[in-house]
Write a protein that holds these residues in place. Sequence first.
Motif, PDB file in Angstrom:
ATOM      1  N   GLY A  74       5.620 -19.581 -20.467  1.00 56.03           N
ATOM      2  CA  GLY A  74       5.369 -18.247 -20.815  1.00 56.03           C
ATOM      3  C   GLY A  74       6.485 -18.204 -19.260  1.00 56.03           C
ATOM      4  N   ALA A  75       7.441 -18.296 -18.704  1.00 55.89           N
ATOM      5  CA  ALA A  75       8.276 -18.297 -17.794  1.00 55.89           C
ATOM      6  C   ALA A  75       9.388 -18.345 -18.513  1.00 55.89           C
ATOM      7  CB  ALA A  75       8.426 -19.304 -16.530  1.00 55.89           C
ATOM      8  N   LYS A  76       9.735 -19.061 -19.184  1.00 51.98           N
ATOM      9  CA  LYS A  76      10.843 -18.433 -20.260  1.00 51.98           C
ATOM     10  C   LYS A  76      10.419 -17.351 -21.074  1.00 51.98           C
ATOM     11  CE  LYS A  76      12.649 -21.432 -24.365  1.00 51.98           C
ATOM     12  NZ  LYS A  76      12.105 -20.404 -25.076  1.00 51.98           N
ATOM     13  N   HIS A  77       9.639 -16.544 -21.703  1.00 50.45           N
ATOM     14  CA  HIS A  77       9.558 -15.636 -22.452  1.00 50.45           C
ATOM     15  C   HIS A  77      10.293 -14.396 -21.365  1.00 50.45           C
ATOM     16  CE1 HIS A  77       6.580 -17.428 -25.539  1.00 50.45           C
ATOM     17  NE2 HIS A  77       8.087 -17.843 -25.390  1.00 50.45           N
ATOM     18  N   LEU A  78       9.889 -15.079 -20.291  1.00 52.11           N
ATOM     19  CA  LEU A  78      10.213 -13.688 -19.381  1.00 52.11           C
ATOM     20  C   LEU A  78      11.344 -14.087 -18.814  1.00 52.11           C
ATOM     21  CD1 LEU A  78       7.498 -14.418 -16.223  1.00 52.11           C
ATOM     22  CD2 LEU A  78       7.151 -12.279 -18.286  1.00 52.11           C
ATOM     23  N   VAL A  79      12.438 -14.582 -19.020  1.00 51.31           N
ATOM     24  CA  VAL A  79      13.993 -15.250 -18.643  1.00 51.31           C
ATOM     25  C   VAL A  79      14.695 -14.725 -20.290  1.00 51.31           C
ATOM     26  CG1 VAL A  79      15.778 -16.065 -18.215  1.00 51.31           C
ATOM     27  CG2 VAL A  79      13.755 -16.472 -17.215  1.00 51.31           C
ATOM     28  N   GLU A  80      14.208 -14.074 -21.542  1.00 50.31           N
ATOM     29  CA  GLU A  80      14.288 -13.966 -22.395  1.00 50.31           C
ATOM     30  C   GLU A  80      13.915 -12.119 -22.528  1.00 50.31           C
ATOM     31  OE1 GLU A  80      14.681 -18.715 -25.515  1.00 50.31           O
ATOM     32  OE2 GLU A  80      12.732 -17.102 -24.976  1.00 50.31           O
ATOM     33  N   MET A  81      13.097 -11.790 -22.092  1.00 49.77           N
ATOM     34  CA  MET A  81      12.886 -10.827 -22.288  1.00 49.77           C
ATOM     35  C   MET A  81      14.042 -10.268 -21.543  1.00 49.77           C
ATOM     36  SD  MET A  81       8.745 -10.518 -22.549  1.00 49.77           S
ATOM     37  CE  MET A  81       8.242  -9.010 -23.233  1.00 49.77           C
ATOM     38  N   SER A  82      13.950 -10.701 -19.603  1.00 51.63           N
ATOM     39  CA  SER A  82      15.371  -9.753 -19.509  1.00 51.63           C
ATOM     40  C   SER A  82      16.528 -10.088 -20.145  1.00 51.63           C
ATOM     41  CB  SER A  82      14.760 -10.220 -17.908  1.00 51.63           C
ATOM     42  OG  SER A  82      14.177 -10.299 -17.204  1.00 51.63           O
ATOM     43  N   ASP A  83      16.647 -10.602 -20.732  1.00 51.38           N
ATOM     44  CA  ASP A  83      18.098 -10.536 -21.324  1.00 51.38           C
ATOM     45  C   ASP A  83      18.072  -9.368 -22.135  1.00 51.38           C
ATOM     46  OD1 ASP A  83      18.990 -13.057 -20.232  1.00 51.38           O
ATOM     47  OD2 ASP A  83      18.328 -14.150 -21.681  1.00 51.38           O
ATOM     48  N   MET A  84      16.992  -9.436 -23.152  1.00 53.62           N
ATOM     49  CA  MET A  84      16.720  -8.412 -24.277  1.00 53.62           C
ATOM     50  C   MET A  84      17.179  -6.846 -22.964  1.00 53.62           C
ATOM     51  SD  MET A  84      15.856  -9.518 -27.021  1.00 53.62           S
ATOM     52  CE  MET A  84      17.422 -11.077 -26.506  1.00 53.62           C
ATOM     53  N   VAL A  85      16.645  -6.793 -22.726  1.00 58.43           N
ATOM     54  CA  VAL A  85      16.177  -5.534 -21.816  1.00 58.43           C
ATOM     55  C   VAL A  85      18.028  -4.896 -21.528  1.00 58.43           C
ATOM     56  CG1 VAL A  85      15.860  -3.700 -19.522  1.00 58.43           C
ATOM     57  CG2 VAL A  85      14.430  -5.407 -20.070  1.00 58.43           C
ATOM     58  N   ALA A  86      18.412  -6.824 -20.678  1.00 55.35           N
ATOM     59  CA  ALA A  86      19.802  -6.410 -20.224  1.00 55.35           C
ATOM     60  C   ALA A  86      21.057  -6.081 -21.642  1.00 55.35           C
ATOM     61  CB  ALA A  86      20.188  -7.714 -19.568  1.00 55.35           C
ATOM     62  N   SER A  87      20.381  -6.173 -22.392  1.00 51.96           N
ATOM     63  CA  SER A  87      21.219  -5.768 -23.781  1.00 51.96           C
ATOM     64  C   SER A  87      21.016  -4.038 -24.165  1.00 51.96           C
ATOM     65  CB  SER A  87      20.669  -6.655 -24.892  1.00 51.96           C
ATOM     66  OG  SER A  87      19.393  -6.870 -26.037  1.00 51.96           O
ATOM     67  N   GLY A  88      20.597  -3.856 -23.915  1.00 49.81           N
ATOM     68  CA  GLY A  88      19.714  -2.085 -24.336  1.00 49.81           C
ATOM     69  C   GLY A  88      18.845  -1.984 -25.031  1.00 49.81           C
ATOM     70  N   ALA A  89      17.891  -3.436 -25.070  1.00 46.89           N
ATOM     71  CA  ALA A  89      16.307  -3.319 -26.007  1.00 46.89           C
ATOM     72  C   ALA A  89      14.953  -2.828 -24.385  1.00 46.89           C
ATOM     73  CB  ALA A  89      16.407  -4.326 -26.211  1.00 46.89           C
ATOM     74  N   ARG A  90      13.978  -2.625 -24.820  1.00 45.81           N
ATOM     75  CA  ARG A  90      13.355  -2.719 -24.007  1.00 45.81           C
ATOM     76  C   ARG A  90      12.277  -3.851 -24.089  1.00 45.81           C
ATOM     77  NH1 ARG A  90       9.658   2.213 -25.423  1.00 45.81           N
ATOM     78  NH2 ARG A  90       8.073   1.744 -23.136  1.00 45.81           N
ATOM     79  N   ALA A  91      11.646  -4.525 -23.402  1.00 49.09           N
ATOM     80  CA  ALA A  91      10.522  -5.334 -23.442  1.00 49.09           C
ATOM     81  C   ALA A  91       9.689  -5.172 -22.612  1.00 49.09           C
ATOM     82  CB  ALA A  91      11.212  -6.624 -23.015  1.00 49.09           C
ATOM     83  N   ALA A  92       8.270  -6.182 -23.255  1.00 49.08           N
ATOM     84  CA  ALA A  92       7.053  -5.587 -22.507  1.00 49.08           C
ATOM     85  C   ALA A  92       5.781  -6.381 -22.845  1.00 49.08           C
ATOM     86  CB  ALA A  92       6.301  -4.062 -23.366  1.00 49.08           C
ATOM     87  N   MET A  93       5.107  -6.677 -21.698  1.00 51.43           N
ATOM     88  CA  MET A  93       4.322  -7.418 -21.570  1.00 51.43           C
ATOM     89  C   MET A  93       3.352  -6.680 -21.412  1.00 51.43           C
ATOM     90  SD  MET A  93       5.481 -10.770 -21.233  1.00 51.43           S
ATOM     91  CE  MET A  93       3.255 -11.613 -20.962  1.00 51.43           C
ATOM     92  N   VAL A  94       2.046  -7.672 -23.002  1.00 49.11           N
ATOM     93  CA  VAL A  94       1.017  -7.133 -22.706  1.00 49.11           C
ATOM     94  C   VAL A  94      -0.074  -8.326 -22.867  1.00 49.11           C
ATOM     95  CG1 VAL A  94      -0.793  -5.816 -24.139  1.00 49.11           C
ATOM     96  CG2 VAL A  94       1.854  -5.041 -24.450  1.00 49.11           C
ATOM     97  N   TYR A  95      -0.735  -8.262 -21.488  1.00 49.66           N
ATOM     98  CA  TYR A  95      -1.651  -9.179 -21.284  1.00 49.66           C
ATOM     99  C   TYR A  95      -3.179  -8.214 -21.565  1.00 49.66           C
ATOM    100  CZ  TYR A  95       1.855 -10.518 -18.163  1.00 49.66           C
ATOM    101  OH  TYR A  95       2.675 -11.394 -17.085  1.00 49.66           O
ATOM    102  N   LEU A  96      -3.925  -9.101 -22.949  1.00 44.25           N
ATOM    103  CA  LEU A  96      -5.016  -8.537 -23.681  1.00 44.25           C
ATOM    104  C   LEU A  96      -6.435 -10.043 -22.786  1.00 44.25           C
ATOM    105  CD1 LEU A  96      -5.692  -7.886 -26.107  1.00 44.25           C
ATOM    106  CD2 LEU A  96      -6.551  -9.799 -27.171  1.00 44.25           C
TER     107      LEU A  96
END
Length: 234
Positions: free
Chosen positions: A157-179
């Motif tokens: 889960g921590a790895k995914h958060l780092v990779e999502m931050s990278d997506m934001v840095a590249s110009g995309a959006r990223a969102a965690m959804v906790y169900l």
Amino acid sequence: MRFPTALVSGRLVRRYKRFLADVVLDETGEEVTAHCANPGSMLGLKQEGARVYLSLSDNPKRKLRYSWEIVEADGALVGINTAHPNALVEEALRAGLIPELADFGTLRREVKYGRNSRIDILLESEAAAPVYVEVKNVHLMRRAGLAEFPDSVTARGAKHLVEMSDMVASGARAAMVYLVQRPDCRAMSLARDIDPAYAAAFDAARSAGVEAYALGCRVDTAEIAAERLVALDP
């Protein structure tokens, strides 16, 4: 998400080897072994004697015909099958339940991205940046009304958060959804004492621009459905 057939009730004997659970069926008294599609600790949800509900597969190729779907805990029905959240969140997004993620043209599941990872949901449109959506199942409740994540250490889960931050840095959006697969919680927080590294990764991701939302579910033996936003106070 409606269950295709009626669930079978029973009493939990034990959960073991992470993905197995022995259950005594109410109707026949037979003890069966069910598949438990949940890699977490299931803290507070695996007490001996707890009433549980199983689905029954007619697939002859399956080694285990029963799957553990729901447990009764703290007076509520709680969904424990982590194979369902992606589909439940997809239903919620298509219904516009999260306004910030409502405007998209296409929705794709399990799309490769980052460092040998797959994003749970990718939202795309011609007029806006893509949105990478990571879904996490939540069913831990240690204080009445407050859901928490995670219930065990999750380096993945921590790895995914780092990779999502990278997506934001590249110009995309990223969102965690906790169900939150339990109806008795009106707020959600991080279980920082259980996994401080995940909490630190979450804080860093939020600072980097990763969005975060929590959805609460209606859970019964016929259907599980995301139906409301839950206050997120990490």
